[in-house]
Design a protein around this motif. Structure first.
Motif, PDB file in Angstrom:
ATOM      1  N   ALA A 132       0.827  -1.206   0.000  1.00  0.00           N
ATOM      2  CA  ALA A 132       0.000   0.000   0.000  1.00  0.00           C
ATOM      3  C   ALA A 132       0.863   1.258   0.000  1.00  0.00           C
ATOM      4  CB  ALA A 132      -0.937  -0.004   1.207  1.00  0.00           C
ATOM      5  N   VAL A 133       1.896   1.283   0.833  1.00  0.00           N
ATOM      6  CA  VAL A 133       2.724   2.490   0.880  1.00  0.00           C
ATOM      7  C   VAL A 133       3.534   2.640  -0.404  1.00  0.00           C
ATOM      8  CG1 VAL A 133       4.812   1.545   1.998  1.00  0.00           C
ATOM      9  CG2 VAL A 133       4.098   3.897   2.452  1.00  0.00           C
ATOM     10  N   ARG A 134       3.896   1.537  -1.032  1.00  0.00           N
ATOM     11  CA  ARG A 134       4.584   1.625  -2.329  1.00  0.00           C
ATOM     12  C   ARG A 134       3.663   2.238  -3.382  1.00  0.00           C
ATOM     13  NH1 ARG A 134       7.495  -4.358  -2.345  1.00  0.00           N
ATOM     14  NH2 ARG A 134       9.463  -3.698  -1.372  1.00  0.00           N
ATOM     15  N   GLU A 135       2.389   1.880  -3.339  1.00  0.00           N
ATOM     16  CA  GLU A 135       1.432   2.452  -4.281  1.00  0.00           C
ATOM     17  C   GLU A 135       1.273   3.954  -4.036  1.00  0.00           C
ATOM     18  OE1 GLU A 135      -2.293   0.379  -4.465  1.00  0.00           O
ATOM     19  OE2 GLU A 135      -1.353  -1.592  -4.480  1.00  0.00           O
ATOM     20  N   ILE A 136       1.242   4.348  -2.748  1.00  0.00           N
ATOM     21  CA  ILE A 136       1.133   5.776  -2.423  1.00  0.00           C
ATOM     22  C   ILE A 136       2.336   6.537  -2.975  1.00  0.00           C
ATOM     23  CG2 ILE A 136       1.142   7.440  -0.525  1.00  0.00           C
ATOM     24  CD1 ILE A 136      -0.438   5.317   1.103  1.00  0.00           C
ATOM     25  N   VAL A 137       3.529   5.989  -2.760  1.00  0.00           N
ATOM     26  CA  VAL A 137       4.747   6.620  -3.272  1.00  0.00           C
ATOM     27  C   VAL A 137       4.683   6.723  -4.792  1.00  0.00           C
ATOM     28  CG1 VAL A 137       7.232   6.298  -3.574  1.00  0.00           C
ATOM     29  CG2 VAL A 137       6.183   5.924  -1.334  1.00  0.00           C
ATOM     30  N   GLY A 138       4.076   5.728  -5.419  1.00  0.00           N
ATOM     31  CA  GLY A 138       3.995   5.719  -6.881  1.00  0.00           C
ATOM     32  C   GLY A 138       2.901   6.600  -7.452  1.00  0.00           C
ATOM     33  N   GLY A 139       2.173   7.295  -6.601  1.00  0.00           N
ATOM     34  CA  GLY A 139       1.161   8.215  -7.087  1.00  0.00           C
ATOM     35  C   GLY A 139      -0.255   7.687  -7.079  1.00  0.00           C
ATOM     36  N   ALA A 140      -0.462   6.451  -6.626  1.00  0.00           N
ATOM     37  CA  ALA A 140      -1.807   5.872  -6.570  1.00  0.00           C
ATOM     38  C   ALA A 140      -2.493   6.255  -5.262  1.00  0.00           C
ATOM     39  CB  ALA A 140      -1.725   4.355  -6.696  1.00  0.00           C
ATOM     40  N   LEU A 141      -3.780   5.949  -5.184  1.00  0.00           N
ATOM     41  CA  LEU A 141      -4.574   6.221  -3.982  1.00  0.00           C
ATOM     42  C   LEU A 141      -5.253   4.927  -3.530  1.00  0.00           C
ATOM     43  CD1 LEU A 141      -6.205   9.605  -5.094  1.00  0.00           C
ATOM     44  CD2 LEU A 141      -4.356   9.307  -3.432  1.00  0.00           C
ATOM     45  N   PRO A 142      -4.485   4.003  -2.957  1.00  0.00           N
ATOM     46  CA  PRO A 142      -5.071   2.720  -2.547  1.00  0.00           C
ATOM     47  C   PRO A 142      -5.933   2.877  -1.304  1.00  0.00           C
ATOM     48  CG  PRO A 142      -2.821   2.868  -1.767  1.00  0.00           C
ATOM     49  CD  PRO A 142      -3.055   4.102  -2.617  1.00  0.00           C
ATOM     50  N   GLY A 143      -6.772   1.869  -1.053  1.00  0.00           N
ATOM     51  CA  GLY A 143      -7.479   1.805   0.219  1.00  0.00           C
ATOM     52  C   GLY A 143      -8.918   2.249   0.212  1.00  0.00           C
ATOM     53  N   ALA A 144      -9.529   2.402  -0.951  1.00  0.00           N
ATOM     54  CA  ALA A 144     -10.924   2.835  -0.979  1.00  0.00           C
ATOM     55  C   ALA A 144     -11.835   1.842  -0.261  1.00  0.00           C
ATOM     56  CB  ALA A 144     -11.379   3.011  -2.431  1.00  0.00           C
TER      57      ALA A 144
END
Length: 277
Positions: A255-267
């Motif tokens: 999840a934090v890798r996705e955040i760093v990559g510009g995504a918005l995970p966790g909906a």
């Protein structure tokens, strides 16, 4: 006497109530009607599993050890294990606790661990015959430990883990014969169930379920068998072991890798105020 409770209160169970709780847990081990036993690593994970409908929950020694900053299976987490047991014993769930190899080579100290679990309201324990050195405990020695566990409490469900397929040197028929011999001797010594990790062959599981005079527990593996296949083979219990803990940690990192990559995970993740109700 055993202490139980919920989020807001505790109460003391009578000996009869504890005996009945252990009996209810024992009745869940019915071959062909697989008990799915998820393994929690703290109170929050246990509560989440309870909310999901799982009323029987195990613990995982790997998570307990890693949480303490030590290696799993080295006997260093007796205090942390008992502390977790006391916390989980307050929940309205049937809880079984992983005690590695008993945290001691002295039978009286192994028995003391089991007594503390029973006093906390814990209905089961896992005790293993593998060692951190990659060898099996001699069967005669493990039998003494199992007898000590049984003498410590007459009601608690003792799940004797046989690590032949993890750390044993035997293979093929020799390994199968070793598992069967240990299983029968462990049951004679007082074990209620037999836990055989690293099994993924349906025919082998079916053979063990037919020949071992106790419910057989297997460990979940992504490369293993489905619930339907395990039921067909006659297994009585499927434990998730450390899988849920490892899955949760890997999910957090992803999840934090996705955040760093510009995504918005966790909906799909419950909001702060909604988590666990």
């Amino acid at each position: 006497m055993a202490t139980h409770g919920d989020d807001n209160r505790t109460y003391t169970a009578t000996a009869a109530e504890y005996t009945e709780a252990c009996a209810r847990f024992r009745r869940l081990h019915e071959p062909g009607h697989l008990l799915i036993l998820p393994n929690a690593w703290d109170v929050t994970s246990a509560r989440a599993l309870m909310q999901a409908g799982f009323n029987a929950i195990g613990t995982t020694s790997l998570a307990t050890a890693f949480g303490a900053g030590v290696e799993d299976g080295t006997g260093q987490t007796r205090d942390q294990t008992i502390d977790l047991a006391r916390q989980l014993g307050r929940l309205k769930a049937l809880v079984t606790v992983d005690i590695e190899s008993g945290f001691s080579e002295r039978d009286d100290e192994v028995a003391a661990v089991v007594r503390e679990l029973a006093e906390a309201g814990i209905v089961g324990c896992n005790i293993e015959d593998g060692t951190s050195t990659g060898k099996l405990v001699p069967a005669d020695r493990q039998i003494e430990k199992i007898r000590a566990c049984r003498e410590a409490d007459a009601d608690i469900f003792i799940n004797a883990r046989i690590d032949t397929y993890w750390v044993g040197s035997a293979e093929g028929d020799a390994a199968a014969n070793e598992v069967l011999e240990r299983a029968r001797r462990y049951v004679d010594a007082g074990a209620d169930g037999i836990f055989i990790p690293a099994l993924a062959d349906a025919a082998q599981i079916r053979a063990y379920c037919k020949e071992i005079p106790a419910p057989v527990n297997v460990l979940y593996s992504p490369a293993g068998l489905t619930v339907a296949e395990l039921n067909d083979a006659g297994a009585a219990r499927l434990s998730t072991g450390s899988f849920l803990f490892r899955h949760a940690i890997s999910g957090a990192v992803e999840a934090v890798r996705e955040i760093v990559g510009g995504a918005l995970p966790g909906a799909e993740v419950p909001a702060y105020g909604e988590f666990l109700g």
